[in-house]
Design an enzyme around this catalytic site. Structure first.
Site, PDB file in Angstrom:
ATOM      1  CB  VAL A  14       2.252 -12.637   5.807  1.00  0.00           C
ATOM      2  CG1 VAL A  14       2.742 -12.827   7.242  1.00  0.00           C
ATOM      3  CG2 VAL A  14       3.411 -12.273   4.888  1.00  0.00           C
ATOM      4  CD  GLU A  44     -14.161  11.402  -1.635  1.00  0.00           C
ATOM      5  OE1 GLU A  44     -13.378  12.364  -1.601  1.00  0.00           O
ATOM      6  OE2 GLU A  44     -13.776  10.230  -1.459  1.00  0.00           O
ATOM      7  N   GLY A  93       2.155   3.021   2.479  1.00  0.00           N
ATOM      8  CA  GLY A  93       3.283   2.977   3.397  1.00  0.00           C
ATOM      9  C   GLY A  93       4.397   2.072   2.907  1.00  0.00           C
ATOM     10  CG  ASP A 121      -4.976   2.602   7.076  1.00  0.00           C
ATOM     11  OD1 ASP A 121      -4.443   3.701   7.342  1.00  0.00           O
ATOM     12  OD2 ASP A 121      -5.811   2.453   6.181  1.00  0.00           O
ATOM     13  N   GLY A 179       0.844  -1.196   0.000  1.00  0.00           N
ATOM     14  CA  GLY A 179       0.000   0.000   0.000  1.00  0.00           C
ATOM     15  C   GLY A 179       0.879   1.244   0.000  1.00  0.00           C
TER      16      GLY A 179
END
Lengths: 422, 422
Positions: free
Chosen positions: B79, B171, B15, B300, B13
């Site tokens: 994982v 949105e 990060g 997150d 993602g």
């Protein structure tokens, strides 16, 4: 109030849409029924399966096409039966629609010649879901090969087999080979994607039998130059999740794609009329169902002969010509004019593309191959794409792929889990 | 031979990718593991759910991003466990990877506050499949309403409920209302899509709580101008396939979308460390897992406090800053330099868009709303899209939608059958 003549069209493919387009201005109401909400530009579906184009670049909502035709009603629904006695079609949701004239343009799906169990391991290519399924399997095979320690299993993962060498099979095999040789190298650390095998199997004596022998031979050479192994003259005798049996020889191959047989929709069964071996309705010369002058069957679900006795091919231009013919018949009947009574197919030519800058075109007397044919193929397909936006979007995607060698839709989606490599 | 320091990153993602980007040139080997083959630009996922963008316009194959970084290995895998004693992560396929430094950037999914049974009727929006599921349900609701004879059932089909009024919920509600009022009218013959109800439910006292009160009030007005009914201060107490219960009141609504709670990935469980109520790992000030100086948790799935004690928000810029911070720490450790020991979050601002030419931006002292904010929102998002092609493709899709009012990806795909309208 006297209601206008009601034309019910089942199927929003090339034939159905051409018919509805050509009924513009006629004194009719039209109801267009399809079980999908979108028209699919099937000739480019193989490019979705091979990550070149996005799904939305080759599919458009049918009702959007007729937003400015208030007399056209679009219905998302699945037809399950036709009652010609009371002139009604039944839908899966329990509703029904009465027709004055019915046109069945319900297409075809792939056929496994009595081996439906092969469908799970060798998906065909008829819908957007089929295309994303094949895309997922091709991409997953490379991913699994990258982490596979056993060399035999790795080789099987890196062997891609396409069964059937009509235009779709040839285009699939060529594009998978291009991905392996040009798009993916450099992105994997343990495997060399250029060592992937792409196997194209054709039971008949040569690939692309609809083309002349020299174009067919050229296409074979062009495929082999891309690294495709072409096997002709031997049928596939088994498909499993471990590989494919070609005649007596088993080729370990984890990814199979089915581009062989075709099975028509059940239109003939709904009408209770005769069908050929592939299930196509045997229609009269004016494309009506025998005994049902108000029912027409067109496109891939109809069996129609050309003047020379050869079957009309199951391609988009043939379906469109049939849709246009039926629109003329309906208009003539309503206007009390002389009604055309024999559909004549005009073959405009055959096109197939093999890879970047290689295609073949057979216009009969004029035959083209190589880069010029490839450009004509591309321009023709962009021209025929419905909707201004898609034309530009596809042109842009192709330009991007042409210049960068990169594919823009390399997505593994949907929830089929990683197949274990054991 | 002494192997280079091995950094294993789980999660591609915002990060994870920032971290790998910032390790360029460091004396490390990097293995990037993700269970998907693509990075997803989540801030625009709602536009796939609402037919504006195609899936491939907001997702790119991760391994393609690192094709020119031979020290980076991309692995498609899931994982399942971390063993910090032997410094190894285990994958679902039975393989494992040893690390010198481990970074868990495994994100979050939606949470139903103990009502997991709501998931089937009120899908959340985290993956491409979620987006195409919502797209299919929204489009099918209009299709089914068109053929529904019962007026109460038709009204329920034409009522769309979005639960949760953070940026994603706002949105989604705004774009569904725009579809109903601007894109679809004229295409249906029996229903008036402009009569569709879009209901936005927020348990808290106001929508977009991350923004200042006046921007939040402006957004509410802009939504209401688009025809969205905004309900604040009352929680949803039940979700069924017939509708939603807001407090004590039942609203018949056949299409529900969940944009409320968030549940972190099991990273904290893998490590056996403390987590907050949403499952986020409680990490040290330098983003390491307590007791595991070689393991970082970012994005997150980590619970991090700002200097003022407020939590760092779960947004892309925060994840990117954490990825960049951890890259600096790893580099400093390897080079024996002074190691930064406290991650400081710099809030660059909050953006949300409500509909065409309406957005809000909160830069702290500078607050913007309306058309200017909308243009800044669009330019900022195009700027942050990875990959030149996607930037152009999205810009083109938006320009098309802006000028024509049409959406380019109105496809009902996948095999969920037509829900019966009974």
């Amino acid at each position: 109030m006297h209601e206008k003549h009601h034309v019910v069209v089942v199927g929003g493919g090339f034939g159905g849409l051409q018919l509805v387009n050509d009924l513009k201005g006629a004194t009719v109401r039209v109801t267009l029924i399809d079980r999908r909400n979108h028209h699919l530009f099937q000739p480019l579906l193989y490019q979705v399966a091979t990550t070149v184009l996005a799904t939305s670049e080759i599919a458009w909502p049918i009702r959007h096409l007729y937003r400015d035709r208030p007399e056209v009603t679009t219905v998302l629904g699945e037809v399950t039966a036709v009652d010609t006695a009371i002139k009604t079609v039944s839908l899966a949701n329990g509703q029904s629609a009465s027709y004055d004239t019915l046109v069945l343009a319900t297409g075809a799906t792939h056929a496994y010649f009595g081996h439906d169990e092969w469908a799970a391991v060798a998906p065909g290519l008829k819908t957007l879901e089929d295309a994303t399924t094949i895309r997922r399997r091709v991409l997953l095979a490379f991913e699994q090969a990258e982490v596979e320690d056993d060399s035999a299993r790795r080789d099987a993962l890196l062997t891609f087999t396409v069964i059937g060498a009509g235009p779709t099979g040839v285009e699939l095999a060529g594009t998978i080979a291009e991905m392996a040789h040009k798009t993916l190298p450099g992105e994997f650390r343990r495997i060399d994607t250029r060592r992937a095998r792409v196997v194209l199997v054709e039971a008949g004596p040569r690939i692309l039998p609809a083309f002349s022998e020299d174009l067919s031979a050229y296409a074979r050479k062009a495929l082999e130059k891309l690294g495709v192994e072409v096997h002709t003259g031997t049928p596939v005798t088994d498909c499993t999740d471990a590989g494919v049996k070609i005649g007596d020889r088993f080729v370990p191959s984890r990814t199979l794609v089915w581009a062989a047989g075709v099975q028509a929709s059940p239109a003939a069964k709904w009408l209770g009329i005769e069908a050929d071996r592939a299930g196509r309705a045997l229609v009269a010369e004016d494309l009506t169902a025998p005994g049902h002058p108000d029912v027409f069957v067109i496109g891939d679900t109809a069996s129609v002969k050309q003047e020379d006795g050869k079957p009309v091919p199951g391609i988009a231009p043939a379906a469109k010509q049939q849709g246009a013919f039926v629109a003329r018949v309906i208009r003539a009947r309503l206007e009390g004019k002389s009604v055309p009574d024999v559909f004549r197919y005009r073959h405009q030519g055959s096109l197939a593309t093999i890879g970047k800058r290689a295609a073949i075109i057979d216009f009969g007397r004029i035959k083209l191959k190589g880069a010029l044919a490839w450009w004509i193929w591309g321009i023709a397909h962009i021209y025929f794409l419905i909707g201004t936006r898609s034309r530009f979007a596809v042109a842009w995607s192709w330009l991007w792929t042409y210049l960068s060698g990169q594919h823009s839709a390399r997505l593994i989606t949907q929830k089929e889990t990683l197949r274990e490599t054991g």
